[in-house]
Design an enzyme around this catalytic site. Structure first.
Site, PDB file in Angstrom:
ATOM      1  N   ASP A 122     -23.932  15.310  19.899  1.00 55.51           N
ATOM      2  CA  ASP A 122     -23.503  15.280  18.230  1.00 55.51           C
ATOM      3  C   ASP A 122     -22.957  14.634  18.303  1.00 55.51           C
ATOM      4  O   ASP A 122     -23.811  13.785  18.190  1.00 55.51           O
ATOM      5  CB  ASP A 122     -22.217  16.116  19.870  1.00 55.51           C
ATOM      6  CG  ASP A 122     -21.091  17.098  19.637  1.00 55.51           C
ATOM      7  OD1 ASP A 122     -20.556  16.657  18.454  1.00 55.51           O
ATOM      8  OD2 ASP A 122     -20.179  18.059  20.232  1.00 55.51           O
TER       9      ASP A 122
ATOM     10  N   GLY B 107     -25.715  12.814  16.377  1.00 53.51           N
ATOM     11  CA  GLY B 107     -26.723  13.263  14.761  1.00 53.51           C
ATOM     12  C   GLY B 107     -26.197  14.144  14.621  1.00 53.51           C
ATOM     13  O   GLY B 107     -25.050  14.518  14.922  1.00 53.51           O
ATOM     14  N   ASP B 108     -26.445  14.536  13.501  1.00 52.37           N
ATOM     15  CA  ASP B 108     -26.044  15.709  12.673  1.00 52.37           C
ATOM     16  C   ASP B 108     -26.985  16.472  13.004  1.00 52.37           C
ATOM     17  O   ASP B 108     -28.634  17.402  12.548  1.00 52.37           O
ATOM     18  CB  ASP B 108     -26.468  15.380  11.117  1.00 52.37           C
ATOM     19  CG  ASP B 108     -26.069  16.759  10.737  1.00 52.37           C
ATOM     20  OD1 ASP B 108     -25.706  17.687  11.456  1.00 52.37           O
ATOM     21  OD2 ASP B 108     -25.658  16.708   9.289  1.00 52.37           O
TER      22      ASP B 108
ATOM     23  N   HIS C 170     -21.821  30.624  15.994  1.00 48.77           N
ATOM     24  CA  HIS C 170     -20.663  31.392  16.326  1.00 48.77           C
ATOM     25  C   HIS C 170     -19.279  30.603  14.644  1.00 48.77           C
ATOM     26  O   HIS C 170     -18.644  31.450  13.864  1.00 48.77           O
ATOM     27  CB  HIS C 170     -19.962  32.048  17.215  1.00 48.77           C
ATOM     28  CG  HIS C 170     -18.625  31.115  17.087  1.00 48.77           C
ATOM     29  ND1 HIS C 170     -17.561  31.613  18.048  1.00 48.77           N
ATOM     30  CD2 HIS C 170     -18.486  29.635  17.166  1.00 48.77           C
ATOM     31  CE1 HIS C 170     -17.470  30.685  18.559  1.00 48.77           C
ATOM     32  NE2 HIS C 170     -17.404  29.264  17.975  1.00 48.77           N
TER      33      HIS C 170
HETATM   34  C1  LIG Z   1     -16.744  25.013  18.735  1.00 51.70           C
HETATM   35  S1  LIG Z   1     -16.960  23.279  19.577  1.00 51.70           S
HETATM   36  C2  LIG Z   1     -18.445  23.798  20.784  1.00 51.70           C
HETATM   37  C3  LIG Z   1     -18.561  22.226  21.618  1.00 51.70           C
HETATM   38  C4  LIG Z   1     -18.879  22.741  23.408  1.00 51.70           C
HETATM   39  N1  LIG Z   1     -20.421  23.453  22.979  1.00 51.70           N
HETATM   40  C5  LIG Z   1     -18.395  23.934  24.175  1.00 51.70           C
HETATM   41  O1  LIG Z   1     -18.822  24.511  24.353  1.00 51.70           O
HETATM   42  O2  LIG Z   1     -17.607  23.569  24.911  1.00 51.70           O
HETATM   43  C6  LIG Z   1     -18.820  22.443  18.032  1.00 51.70           C
HETATM   44  C7  LIG Z   1     -19.160  21.749  18.474  1.00 51.70           C
HETATM   45  O3  LIG Z   1     -20.118  21.150  17.918  1.00 51.70           O
HETATM   46  C8  LIG Z   1     -20.557  19.791  17.320  1.00 51.70           C
HETATM   47  N2  LIG Z   1     -20.736  19.473  15.785  1.00 51.70           N
HETATM   48  C9  LIG Z   1     -20.160  20.013  14.593  1.00 51.70           C
HETATM   49  N3  LIG Z   1     -21.367  19.297  13.099  1.00 51.70           N
HETATM   50  C10 LIG Z   1     -21.773  19.715  14.175  1.00 51.70           C
HETATM   51  C11 LIG Z   1     -23.519  19.068  13.301  1.00 51.70           C
HETATM   52  N4  LIG Z   1     -23.239  19.187  12.215  1.00 51.70           N
HETATM   53  N5  LIG Z   1     -24.025  17.584  14.691  1.00 51.70           N
HETATM   54  C12 LIG Z   1     -23.848  17.869  15.600  1.00 51.70           C
HETATM   55  N6  LIG Z   1     -22.520  18.353  16.426  1.00 51.70           N
HETATM   56  C13 LIG Z   1     -22.223  19.770  15.221  1.00 51.70           C
HETATM   57  C14 LIG Z   1     -18.448  19.513  17.299  1.00 51.70           C
HETATM   58  O4  LIG Z   1     -18.423  18.117  17.369  1.00 51.70           O
HETATM   59  C15 LIG Z   1     -18.198  20.050  18.603  1.00 51.70           C
HETATM   60  O5  LIG Z   1     -18.429  19.450  19.756  1.00 51.70           O
END
Ligand SMILES: C[S@@+](CC[C@H](N)C(=O)[O-])C[C@H]1O[C@@H](n2cnc3c(N)ncnc32)[C@H](O)[C@@H]1O
Length: 352
Positions: free
Chosen positions: A212, A240-241, A260
């Site tokens: 994440d 990371g991204d 989504h």
């Molecule tokens: C809607 S949440 C879902 C979290 C988890 N999968 C859950 O269902 O509880 C979206 C997740 O994507 C992560 N996220 C957003 N942009 C990201 C990126 N560029 N790289 C890695 N993770 C990212 C957010 O920090 C967040 O934890």
């Protein structure tokens, strides 16, 4: 013979039905106040009067009484003799200390900054652009990164949903899980790690990687889920991204509530990154709503509007998922519905 009286079902007039829909936000905001004041926690050991609750929350007794009375008419509390309010099963979901608590979800969904962005839904209708970005001048996850308090509430909201949805998704996961073929599971955008922890708990031979953004991983390292005994030793954390790259070497890549959040371009980029990083024979396991056709009521259709307000994503149909996978060099293999709004959507390398 006595004739049986037929019960005539009273159907609300269209005006009455519309009135309830229009005033729906009144109920939302009442629930929000109940969550903010932690009323469900205060009632968990037994009924209390509004004055008692006011004294414990620094609130106003008569105002609280009127709010509790209204929430009681929706089944959140029950008013008992002596004007004491008791928690119902529905109201208990607002307790902050239960595994399937909806407390964090209420604080996130009905509180600012999301509430403020919903005020500008008309902007989305007129332009197709994001009210959140317009209001705050930055994308949702960028905003969270700069506002730790909101990041915490968002994390708790996701954990709220996870309390009921993770067991359902894991039951679907168990149907596709082949221990001989899947040794390492990577949870992309795994948040605080509640899903990964549950999967690792169920499958003692599996190793997990939580991936994440840095601020989220920092919290997840201290969170109870992946630090639990029997799990901590089998899990690593990578920050990371995901649009740059995802960790290599996974046999399966789980993405729950990730696709989504993003438009098709971002999703294709992310899915390609997963395809390139995964081991031969690897698979992608997406957990999202799959929209049913036409006017069939579905939670995913409302969630779709939340996406329209807050992030550049959307909920998708089966055909839309299949098209996304195809563009990323993947092939949709099956969709396993669960008893919650999520389905498990599986894809493999199109060349496999
Ligand atoms: C809607 S949440 C879902 C979290 C988890 N999968 C859950 O269902 O509880 C979206 C997740 O994507 C992560 N996220 C957003 N942009 C990201 C990126 N560029 N790289 C890695 N993770 C990212 C957010 O920090 C967040 O934890």
């Amino acid at each position: 013979m006595p004739t049986k009286k037929r019960k005539i079902k009273s159907k609300a007039s269209p005006q009455a039905e519309m009135r309830s829909l229009i005033a729906g936000y009144w109920v939302s905001r009442l629930i929000y106040v109940a969550a903010r004041l932690n009323l469900a926690d205060l009632l968990k050991d037994g009924p209390r009067t509004a004055d008692d609750l006011a004294a414990r929350t620094g609130g106003n007794g008569p105002a609280l009484y009127r709010m509790l009375r209204t929430l009681s008419s929706y089944g959140v509390f029950t008013e008992t003799p002596g004007r004491r309010f008791k928690l119902t099963a529905l109201g208990s979901t607002l307790r902050s200390d239960t595994p399937a608590s909806m407390h964090g979800f209420a604080l996130f969904l009905i509180g600012s900054p999301v509430w403020n962005a919903w005020e500008d839904l008309e902007f989305a209708a007129r332009t197709g652009q994001l009210p959140f970005d317009r209001l705050y001048g930055k994308p949702f996850y960028g905003y969270l990164n700069e506002h730790p308090e909101n990041l915490k509430i968002f994390g708790e909201a996701m954990t709220s949903l996870s309390g009921t949805e993770n067991p359902e998704f894991v039951a679907a996961f168990q149907k596709v899980y082949e221990p001989g073929r899947v040794r390492t599971l990577i949870d992309v955008g795994g948040g605080f790690g509640s899903l990964l922890a549950l999967i690792l708990k169920k499958n003692a031979r599996l190793k997990g990687v939580l991936f994440d953004l840095p601020a989220v991983i920092e919290r997840a390292r201290q969170d109870r889920h992946l630090t639990a005994a029997g799990i901590a030793g089998r899990c690593s954390f990578v920050e990371g991204d995901m649009f740059e790259s995802v960790p290599r070497g996974g046999d399966a890549y789980v993405m729950k509530y990730i696709l989504h959040n993003w438009d098709d371009e971002h999703c294709v980029k992310l899915l390609r990154n997963c395809r390139q990083a995964m081991n031969a024979g690897g698979r992608i396991l997406v957990a999202d709503s799959v929209l049913p056709p036409a006017e069939k009521p579905d939670w995913g259709k409302l969630l779709d509007i939340q996406m329209m307000v807050v992030v550049p994503g959307k909920e998708r149909t089966r055909e839309e998922f299949a098209a996304l996978f195809k563009r990323a060099g993947l092939r949709l293999t099956r969709i396993i519905p669960t008893r919650c709004p999520l389905s498990l959507i599986e894809a493999v390398d199109a060349r496999a």
